[in-house]
Design a protein around this motif. Structure first.
Motif, short mmCIF file in Angstrom:
data_model
loop_
_atom_site.label_atom_id
_atom_site.label_comp_id
_atom_site.label_asym_id
_atom_site.label_seq_id
_atom_site.Cartn_x
_atom_site.Cartn_y
_atom_site.Cartn_z
N GLY A 181 9.17 -0.83 17.06
CA GLY A 181 9.89 -1.26 15.76
C GLY A 181 11.23 -1.44 15.75
O GLY A 181 11.71 -2.70 15.25
N ARG A 182 11.93 -0.54 16.26
CA ARG A 182 13.39 -0.68 16.59
C ARG A 182 13.82 -1.66 17.40
O ARG A 182 14.76 -2.34 17.22
N VAL A 183 13.08 -1.83 18.48
CA VAL A 183 13.30 -3.00 19.43
C VAL A 183 13.17 -4.36 18.98
O VAL A 183 14.06 -5.31 19.02
N ASP A 216 12.71 -6.15 27.86
CA ASP A 216 13.58 -6.68 28.88
C ASP A 216 13.69 -8.13 29.01
O ASP A 216 14.59 -8.73 29.07
N ALA A 217 12.23 -8.65 29.39
CA ALA A 217 12.07 -10.09 29.62
C ALA A 217 12.61 -10.92 28.35
O ALA A 217 13.13 -12.04 28.58
N LEU A 218 11.96 -10.50 27.22
CA LEU A 218 12.53 -11.19 26.06
C LEU A 218 13.88 -11.21 25.88
O LEU A 218 14.51 -12.19 25.32
N GLN A 219 14.58 -10.07 25.99
CA GLN A 219 15.83 -9.95 25.64
C GLN A 219 16.71 -10.85 26.52
O GLN A 219 17.68 -11.37 26.23
N ARG A 221 15.80 -13.71 27.94
CA ARG A 221 15.41 -15.00 27.55
C ARG A 221 16.28 -15.19 26.24
O ARG A 221 17.01 -16.13 26.15
N LEU A 222 16.30 -14.23 25.20
CA LEU A 222 16.95 -14.52 24.19
C LEU A 222 18.50 -14.71 24.25
O LEU A 222 19.35 -15.48 23.85
N GLU A 223 18.94 -13.63 25.41
CA GLU A 223 20.21 -13.73 25.58
C GLU A 223 20.72 -14.85 25.98
O GLU A 223 22.10 -15.60 25.95
N ALA A 224 19.92 -15.46 27.04
CA ALA A 224 20.40 -16.78 27.77
C ALA A 224 20.20 -18.15 26.70
O ALA A 224 21.16 -18.78 26.80
N GLU A 225 19.42 -17.99 25.81
CA GLU A 225 19.28 -18.94 24.82
C GLU A 225 20.39 -18.61 23.80
O GLU A 225 21.06 -19.82 23.47
N ARG A 226 21.12 -17.63 23.48
CA ARG A 226 22.20 -17.30 22.66
C ARG A 226 23.44 -18.05 23.26
O ARG A 226 24.29 -18.58 22.75
N ARG A 227 23.57 -17.48 24.79
CA ARG A 227 24.61 -18.01 25.50
C ARG A 227 24.84 -19.50 25.46
O ARG A 227 25.66 -20.19 25.35
N ASP A 280 23.17 -12.88 16.58
CA ASP A 280 22.31 -12.54 17.70
C ASP A 280 22.70 -11.62 18.78
O ASP A 280 21.84 -10.94 19.42
N GLY A 281 24.04 -11.77 19.04
CA GLY A 281 24.45 -11.17 20.15
C GLY A 281 24.54 -9.62 19.86
O GLY A 281 24.69 -8.58 20.66
N ALA A 282 24.41 -8.96 18.65
CA ALA A 282 24.32 -7.62 18.20
C ALA A 282 25.72 -7.04 18.56
O ALA A 282 25.78 -5.85 18.75
N ALA A 283 26.71 -7.68 18.65
CA ALA A 283 27.92 -7.09 19.03
C ALA A 283 28.96 -7.18 17.73
O ALA A 283 30.04 -6.80 17.67
N GLU A 284 28.38 -7.53 16.70
CA GLU A 284 29.21 -7.47 15.44
C GLU A 284 29.39 -6.18 14.95
O GLU A 284 28.39 -5.42 15.05
#
Length: 430
Positions: A181-183, A216-219, A221-227, A280-284
Motif C-alpha cells: 500500500g505504501r508503494v 520496480d518495473a512499474l516504477q 515505466r512511470l519514470e520513463a513516462e514522466r521524463r 510525480d517525481g516524488a522529489a518535491e
C-alpha cells in the motif's frame, strides 16, 4: 443518477463476514485434531473394552471350572456358586442343556459388568456363578476420562499451534499488504521483502519478491513516462512563451483576442504538465511555515473567489507550505466554479478545509479511482479544462502530508475536504 444508483447497489450488497488467516488455520487444525482424537479415543475405548470382556470371560470360565471340580470332589460350592440358579440367563441355560460350558455378560447402563459362567453337572443340573467386575469397570471409566482429557488437550494444543503459526503468517501478510500500500501511494523506496523481515523463507517471501519486481518495473515505466512528459513540456515552454509574446503584438480585434486566449491556455497547460511531472517525481519538498489557517484561507478566498461563502468554525495554527496550500485551495475553487454551480461554500474547521459547490457533483470515475489527468468527467469535448487541476491538488496534498478526499453531497453538489496533518511532513508521528 448513475453514480447514486451505483452507490445504493453497493450499500445493499450482501454482507460477507471477514475472518483472518490465523483463525481459519486455527479452526482447521482444531477440527482435524478433534477428529483424530475422537477416532483414536473410540478405537482405544473399544479395544480396551473388548480386551476387558475377554479377560473377564476367561477368569469366570476358569472359576466355574474350578468350582465344578471342587463340587464334584468335595461336595461344596466355592466362589458363591449355585446349583440351578433361577436367575440364570436363558442363553446360559440353553448352552448347559446342550452340555456346553459357557459364559455370558450382562450389561446395564452406569453399572459394572455382571459376568456369568455355567457348566453342566453329570446329574443334569447346572452349576453357575456370576460376579460384578467393579474394578475393571472403574479402570474402563478412568480410561474414558483420560481419553476425554487427552482429546481436549490435543484440540487445545492444536488450536494454540494454529494461532501461533497462523498469527505469524498473517502478520507477515499484513506487513506485506501495508508495504504494498505504501508503494502504491508513491513511496518508491519501500520494499515488501524488507518490510516482512524474518529468517524463515516461505511462499510469503516469493510473493514479496514478485511484488517488488513488479513495483520496480512499474516504477521504471512511470519514470520513463514522466521524463518524456517533462522533456516535451520543457521543450514546448520556450516556443509557447514566444507565441504568447507574439500574440501580444498583434493589432486589437476579435481574432487577436482568440489567438491570445488560446496561446495563454496552451501556456497554462504546459506549466501544469511540468508541475504534474515534478510531483510525480516524488522529489518535491515542502517549505514549512506556521500558518493561521482561518486567516490564511480568508485572505486567499477573498482574492481568488470573492463570491464564495466563507465560514471559519474553528481556527488552528498548522505547519505547512503556504504556497502549496494556496495552490490546492485555488485549484479546488477553480474546479467548483468551472464544473459546479453557486453558491460555493468554503469552511475551515480546525485543521480541516472544506470546499463545496451545488452542481451535479463529481463523476463516479473520480470518486472510485481519484483524480486522473486529462479527464474532466465532462462529455463535452469543447468544455474548458484538461483534468489537471484536481490531479495537481492531490499531488500537492501528498507533498504536504495531507489527505484530500472527494465525495458528493445530498441532494447535490461536490465536496472536497483537505485534512492537514497534525505534525509537519517528513516528521515521524509519535
Amino acid at each position: 443518477m448513475p453514480g447514486a444508483l451505483r452507490a445504493a447497489r453497493h450499500r445493499t450488497a450482501r454482507w460477507a463476514p471477514r475472518t483472518g488467516l490465523r483463525w481459519k488455520l486455527s479452526i482447521a487444525i482444531a477440527a482435524v485434531g478433534a477428529l483424530v482424537a475422537v477416532v483414536l479415543s473410540l478405537v482405544v475405548h473399544n479395544a480396551a473394552r473388548a480386551s476387558m470382556l475377554d479377560s473377564s470371560r476367561d477368569v469366570q470360565d476358569e472359576r466355574v471350572l474350578a468350582a465344578q471340580r471342587i463340587y464334584e470332589s468335595l461336595g461344596r460350592l466355592p466362589f458363591g456358586a449355585e446349583i440351578d440358579d433361577p436367575a440364570l440367563p436363558a442363553p446360559l441355560a440353553a448352552a448347559a442343556a446342550r452340555g456346553e460350558r459357557a459364559t455370558y455378560v450382562a450389561e446395564e447402563p452406569g453399572q459394572a459388568l455382571d459376568v456369568w459362567a455355567a457348566a453342566p453337572l453329570p446329574d443334569g443340573r447346572v452349576l453357575s456363578l456370576h460376579t460384578r467386575f467393579t474394578d475393571r469397570y472403574a479402570v474402563l471409566a478412568d480410561l474414558d476420562r483420560v481419553l476425554v482429557l487427552g482429546s481436549a488437550a490435543v484440540v487445545l494444543g492444536g488450536t494454540v499451534l494454529g494461532v501461533l503459526i497462523g498469527g505469524q503468517l498473517s502478520r507477515r501478510l499484513r506487513q506485506a499488504a501495508a508495504a504494498a500500500g505504501r508503494v502504491a501511494q508513491g513511496e518508491t523506496r519501500v520494499r515488501v521483502r524488507e518490510a516482512i523481515g524474518g529468517r524463515v523463507r516461505d511462499e510469503t517471501d516469493d510473493l514479496a519478491r514478485a511484488v517488488d519486481r513488479m513495483a520496480d518495473a512499474l516504477q521504471q515505466r512511470l519514470e520513463a513516462e514522466r521524463r518524456v512528459t517533462a522533456d516535451i513540456a520543457h521543450e514546448l515552454r520556450t516556443p509557447v512563451t514566444g507565441l504568447v509574446t507574439a500574440a501580444e503584438l498583434l493589432p486589437p480585434g476579435r481574432p487577436t483576442e482568440l489567438v491570445r486566449d488560446r496561446a495563454q491556455a496552451l501556456r497554462t497547460l504546459v506549466e501544469e504538465v511540468l508541475e504534474v511531472a515534478r510531483l510525480d517525481g516524488a522529489a518535491e519538498r515542502a517549505e514549512l511555515q506556521e500558518v493561521a489557517l482561518g486567516e490564511f484561507v480568508t485572505r486567499r478566498v477573498r482574492a481568488l473567489a470573492p463570491e464564495a461563502e466563507l465560514t471559519v468554525r474553528r481556527d488552528a495554527v498548522v505547519t505547512t507550505d503556504p504556497r502549496r496550500l494556496e495552490r490546492i485551495l485555488g485549484n479546488l475553487l477553480v474546479n467548483a466554479a468551472r464544473h459546479g454551480r453557486p453558491p460555493v461554500e468554503v469552511t475551515v474547521d480546525g485543521r480541516r478545509l472544506r470546499v463545496r459547490d451545488h452542481g451535479p457533483g463529481f463523476p463516479p470515475v473520480l470518486l472510485s479511482g481519484g483524480p486522473s489527468r486529462f479527464r474532466t468527467g465532462s462529455t463535452d469535448r469543447a468544455g474548458r479544462g484538461h483534468g489537471l487541476g484536481l490531479t495537481i491538488a492531490a499531488g500537492q496534498a501528498r507533498v504536504l502530508g495531507a489527505r484530500l478526499t472527494f465525495r458528493n453531497a445530498e441532494p447535490g453538489g461536490a465536496v472536497a475536504v483537505l485534512w492537514l496533518p497534525g505534525s509537519p511532513p517528513d516528521t515521524p508521528h509519535p
